[in-house]
Design a protein around this motif. Sequence first.
Motif, PDB file in Angstrom:
ATOM      1  N   ILE A 193      -2.304  17.712 -44.517  1.00  0.00           N
ATOM      2  CA  ILE A 193      -1.277  17.691 -43.455  1.00  0.00           C
ATOM      3  C   ILE A 193      -1.052  19.097 -42.906  1.00  0.00           C
ATOM      4  O   ILE A 193      -1.127  19.342 -41.695  1.00  0.00           O
ATOM      5  CB  ILE A 193       0.074  17.153 -43.999  1.00  0.00           C
ATOM      6  N   GLY A 194      -0.804  20.031 -43.802  1.00  0.00           N
ATOM      7  CA  GLY A 194      -0.526  21.399 -43.377  1.00  0.00           C
ATOM      8  C   GLY A 194      -1.756  22.094 -42.806  1.00  0.00           C
ATOM      9  O   GLY A 194      -1.651  22.893 -41.874  1.00  0.00           O
ATOM     10  N   GLU A 195      -2.918  21.783 -43.388  1.00  0.00           N
ATOM     11  CA  GLU A 195      -4.150  22.389 -42.872  1.00  0.00           C
ATOM     12  C   GLU A 195      -4.376  21.981 -41.412  1.00  0.00           C
ATOM     13  O   GLU A 195      -4.726  22.808 -40.568  1.00  0.00           O
ATOM     14  CB  GLU A 195      -5.355  21.978 -43.739  1.00  0.00           C
ATOM     15  N   GLU A 196      -4.173  20.693 -41.129  1.00  0.00           N
ATOM     16  CA  GLU A 196      -4.300  20.236 -39.741  1.00  0.00           C
ATOM     17  C   GLU A 196      -3.221  20.852 -38.860  1.00  0.00           C
ATOM     18  O   GLU A 196      -3.506  21.312 -37.740  1.00  0.00           O
ATOM     19  CB  GLU A 196      -4.166  18.707 -39.667  1.00  0.00           C
ATOM     20  N   ALA A 197      -1.988  20.838 -39.376  1.00  0.00           N
ATOM     21  CA  ALA A 197      -0.865  21.342 -38.572  1.00  0.00           C
ATOM     22  C   ALA A 197      -1.086  22.797 -38.168  1.00  0.00           C
ATOM     23  O   ALA A 197      -0.791  23.196 -37.043  1.00  0.00           O
ATOM     24  CB  ALA A 197       0.447  21.203 -39.344  1.00  0.00           C
ATOM     25  N   LYS A 198      -1.640  23.586 -39.100  1.00  0.00           N
ATOM     26  CA  LYS A 198      -1.913  24.998 -38.797  1.00  0.00           C
ATOM     27  C   LYS A 198      -2.889  25.139 -37.635  1.00  0.00           C
ATOM     28  O   LYS A 198      -2.677  25.940 -36.720  1.00  0.00           O
ATOM     29  CB  LYS A 198      -2.529  25.678 -40.027  1.00  0.00           C
ATOM     30  N   MET A 199      -3.959  24.339 -37.693  1.00  0.00           N
ATOM     31  CA  MET A 199      -4.948  24.401 -36.612  1.00  0.00           C
ATOM     32  C   MET A 199      -4.323  23.956 -35.291  1.00  0.00           C
ATOM     33  O   MET A 199      -4.598  24.522 -34.227  1.00  0.00           O
ATOM     34  CB  MET A 199      -6.149  23.518 -36.950  1.00  0.00           C
ATOM     35  N   GLN A 200      -3.474  22.927 -35.364  1.00  0.00           N
ATOM     36  CA  GLN A 200      -2.855  22.413 -34.141  1.00  0.00           C
ATOM     37  C   GLN A 200      -1.844  23.412 -33.569  1.00  0.00           C
ATOM     38  O   GLN A 200      -1.803  23.633 -32.353  1.00  0.00           O
ATOM     39  CB  GLN A 200      -2.198  21.057 -34.426  1.00  0.00           C
ATOM     40  N   MET A 201      -1.051  24.029 -34.451  1.00  0.00           N
ATOM     41  CA  MET A 201      -0.099  25.050 -33.992  1.00  0.00           C
ATOM     42  C   MET A 201      -0.877  26.203 -33.336  1.00  0.00           C
ATOM     43  O   MET A 201      -0.531  26.671 -32.251  1.00  0.00           O
ATOM     44  CB  MET A 201       0.731  25.595 -35.160  1.00  0.00           C
ATOM     45  N   GLU A 202      -1.925  26.647 -34.027  1.00  0.00           N
ATOM     46  CA  GLU A 202      -2.735  27.747 -33.482  1.00  0.00           C
ATOM     47  C   GLU A 202      -3.286  27.419 -32.103  1.00  0.00           C
ATOM     48  O   GLU A 202      -3.348  28.264 -31.225  1.00  0.00           O
ATOM     49  CB  GLU A 202      -3.917  28.046 -34.428  1.00  0.00           C
ATOM     50  N   SER A 203      -3.685  26.158 -31.914  1.00  0.00           N
ATOM     51  CA  SER A 203      -4.315  25.768 -30.642  1.00  0.00           C
ATOM     52  C   SER A 203      -3.341  25.896 -29.470  1.00  0.00           C
ATOM     53  O   SER A 203      -3.767  25.955 -28.316  1.00  0.00           O
ATOM     54  CB  SER A 203      -4.860  24.343 -30.725  1.00  0.00           C
ATOM     55  N   VAL A 204      -2.038  25.922 -29.746  1.00  0.00           N
ATOM     56  CA  VAL A 204      -1.068  26.136 -28.666  1.00  0.00           C
ATOM     57  C   VAL A 204      -0.339  27.476 -28.846  1.00  0.00           C
ATOM     58  O   VAL A 204       0.722  27.704 -28.263  1.00  0.00           O
ATOM     59  CB  VAL A 204      -0.046  24.970 -28.561  1.00  0.00           C
ATOM     60  N   GLY A 205      -0.918  28.332 -29.676  1.00  0.00           N
ATOM     61  CA  GLY A 205      -0.367  29.677 -29.844  1.00  0.00           C
ATOM     62  C   GLY A 205       0.982  29.719 -30.542  1.00  0.00           C
ATOM     63  O   GLY A 205       1.794  30.608 -30.281  1.00  0.00           O
ATOM     64  N   ALA A 206       1.230  28.750 -31.427  1.00  0.00           N
ATOM     65  CA  ALA A 206       2.533  28.699 -32.102  1.00  0.00           C
ATOM     66  C   ALA A 206       2.382  28.910 -33.606  1.00  0.00           C
ATOM     67  O   ALA A 206       1.306  28.698 -34.179  1.00  0.00           O
ATOM     68  CB  ALA A 206       3.204  27.357 -31.828  1.00  0.00           C
ATOM     69  N   TYR A 207       3.482  29.379 -34.220  1.00  0.00           N
ATOM     70  CA  TYR A 207       3.526  29.541 -35.675  1.00  0.00           C
ATOM     71  C   TYR A 207       4.980  29.341 -36.099  1.00  0.00           C
ATOM     72  O   TYR A 207       5.897  29.815 -35.430  1.00  0.00           O
ATOM     73  CB  TYR A 207       3.024  30.939 -36.079  1.00  0.00           C
TER      74      TYR A 207
END
Lengths: 454, 454
Positions: free
Chosen positions: A242-256
Amino acid sequence: MTQYNILLDPSKMPDAWYNIIPDLPVPFPPPLHPATHQPVNPSDLAVLFPPGLIEQEASGQSVISIPGEVMDVYRLYRPTPLRRAVRLEKALGTPAKIYYKNESVSPSGSHKLNTAVAQAYYNKVAGINELTTETGAGQWGTALSIACAFFKMKCTVYMVRVSYEQKPYRRSVMQTYGARVLSSPSKETEFGKKILAEQPDTTGSLGIAISEAIEDAAKSGGAKKYSLGSVLNHVLLHQTIIGEEAKMQMESVGAYPDVVIGCCGGGSNFAGLSFPFAKDKLRQGRKIDFIGVEPAACPTLTRGLYAYDFGDTGMMTPLLKQYTLGHNFIPSGIHAGGLRYHGIATLLAVLVREKVMRAVACLQTPCFEAAVTFARAEGIVPAPETAHAIRVVVDEALKCKETGEKKTILFNFSGHGHFDMGAYDAYFSGKLEDYVLEQSVIDAAEECIPKVAN
Amino acid sequence: MTQYNILLDPSKMPDAWYNIIPDLPVPFPPPLHPATHQPVNPSDLAVLFPPGLIEQEASGQSVISIPGEVMDVYRLYRPTPLRRAVRLEKALGTPAKIYYKNESVSPSGSHKLNTAVAQAYYNKVAGINELTTETGAGQWGTALSIACAFFKMKCTVYMVRVSYEQKPYRRSVMQTYGARVLSSPSKETEFGKKILAEQPDTTGSLGIAISEAIEDAAKSGGAKKYSLGSVLNHVLLHQTIIGEEAKMQMESVGAYPDVVIGCCGGGSNFAGLSFPFAKDKLRQGRKIDFIGVEPAACPTLTRGLYAYDFGDTGMMTPLLKQYTLGHNFIPSGIHAGGLRYHGIATLLAVLVREKVMRAVACLQTPCFEAAVTFARAEGIVPAPETAHAIRVVVDEALKCKETGEKKTILFNFSGHGHFDMGAYDAYFSGKLEDYVLEQSVIDAAEECIPKVAN
């Protein structure tokens, strides 16, 4: 254009889980044998678990590959969407940015399938064809039922009586997938019979149901193994997808995220989302506020004792280091059945103890209030467990409204509430009862907790 | 590697609906005024519908842009996934390739939200703040409740009594979104009171509930408009987003369907998936077998009369050309509440009449049998309506197994069955009753159908 629905290309789905053990700030407190108080050997666990899971339980590797057969099932519903909750932000009038990982789109309706599939797989390759388990709200039982159907295994589910009665259709769902579902305490185990004799009107508890499922497997002469839906290291490990995907998805929109929030029963959904981000805090000192949310009626992390205790009421498990309300604690019949557990995963206990993470406790009425706000803004009806996370998300977002801070809040939308509408009915009709656990109960817990030299 | 989970990049989501009217092989038979038997004027419809929808109802344009505000809501859950049902294929041992468009991931749990959002939007921009509607199984009422919550409108739902009683939690869901839900026939309308006086034990029907919702809106002095969940051209139009996405997703993996299947109540989910493919058949002569599936207890397309009839029991709608079992027909209390409608969308009636599409009727028990097979293979529990489509998908796939044909089958997974577990319980306990409509009922229908010179 703001991106609301942040999808991950299926070909980029992570193919490994993240194991946080090597990154812990203190050595991992091992499970102890209840008689000797010495760390358990892998062979002690073999009656309940297959070799693949026992190996993961004590692994020192950071990165653990996901088997192809498990990936194949993940691809049925993963990667799950990450959503920017712009409609909720607007409804609250907050400058905060709210993101949620929507695990409710899994066929089981929650994150639980992530580990159910892995556990069924490792059992299947070990030649096991039948699993036993417990379930509270039914999310875990549903997930394991599906996983067993996929791998052509039998499944017996001991369902906590209060949930069994509150949510008859959860039982029907598990039966649709071919599982056998029993109200716990049941008459099928010695431990169940003992509890029924002593407390015929008990609501049941996860602790009791776990004991029944363990007894069933342990007495099967090797035919059945036991499967746990939370708490253990390997379960939390499987949820890190869950978190591994979420990190990639956040990164893809420049968010953290500045804040990461999840509800906590045994701890697996919160761990699953947060551990890949906690890695950044542990390795690089990244500043993130991790908040686990639990019910005031079962305040393990916020008010429990930090001690070695059993994972079940029947004292059949190894001793696990945790925050605990006592293994014989039976929580009030709140609607978030998945949060009615006396203990917590050792990994989360350690991280809260070491102040890497923190916890807050909520009453259920304000949680349902936040859940209705969420449903009307974002469209999805949350599970009562998830409602606890949403309560704190809303509180954090409203704090930002006061201070003007533009925090980025990420939370785990762990499951939908489609089988929890009776709880919503109770909320709307004003019949929901709020419980704060009395201090005397916690004080009394100490007596039942085994004395282990720390 | 075979791609199971075929996602569409959100930035590529279609931004227009497809209107099939200009491509029909015969002129569209217009709705008629019940008194004059002349085509209705747009102004005749203004008491019930806002200008934007009336314009779409009679539009001659092939491509109609989706407003930005509607796109914004679509982006909460669209594009929906297209799935290759490899696990079902394996379970059946078929050489056929089975794909399904998973509309159950919408917050409402079905395709219905696609038109609910559009209808709420066009009403809102026309200054309307309250909508009335009917619902059978509850999928449509849920969708309109969400859409009204999103656009801050009030919503009153007349829910067919048999579903209201079979599915109390569907009511709770609509209430969670803020809607007012009444059992139909109700005591709130003249027509409801009339039916209750004549048939106090009636199960209710969509035809009756439509009359109640129309009466409520028509008597509101312009404050409320009426919203219909299927049948009308604009409703089918809004659902074409399903097929438009599915086409792009099929293309992305180099696939094209030989067979397209959907269940049919009023016809909107089947039309939504099939019309963009029917365009290829109508314009380019592409060979595709389109199969609409209906219950044997309510066999509109397969056994109804092709005639002008009312859309509701109270004879309040214009006359619509359709296949009909008579506007006063009350179907047996089968569990697929969304398929309990005496008529069908004119557009589908024309396409079946002209042999562009065909229909089959199924008993409910074999539908549940297929649904359980699907759930155990693919993980998702289908709605009883969707189960009808799955029955025929399985039948077609098994035919391929016999003949060795490698057909590509595409169907609409229109909704999940999370609020239909009572029906599954009835199926597992052998209590499901199968009804085939008696011919005498159909013969009698002719008497109530208005005499219109064709």
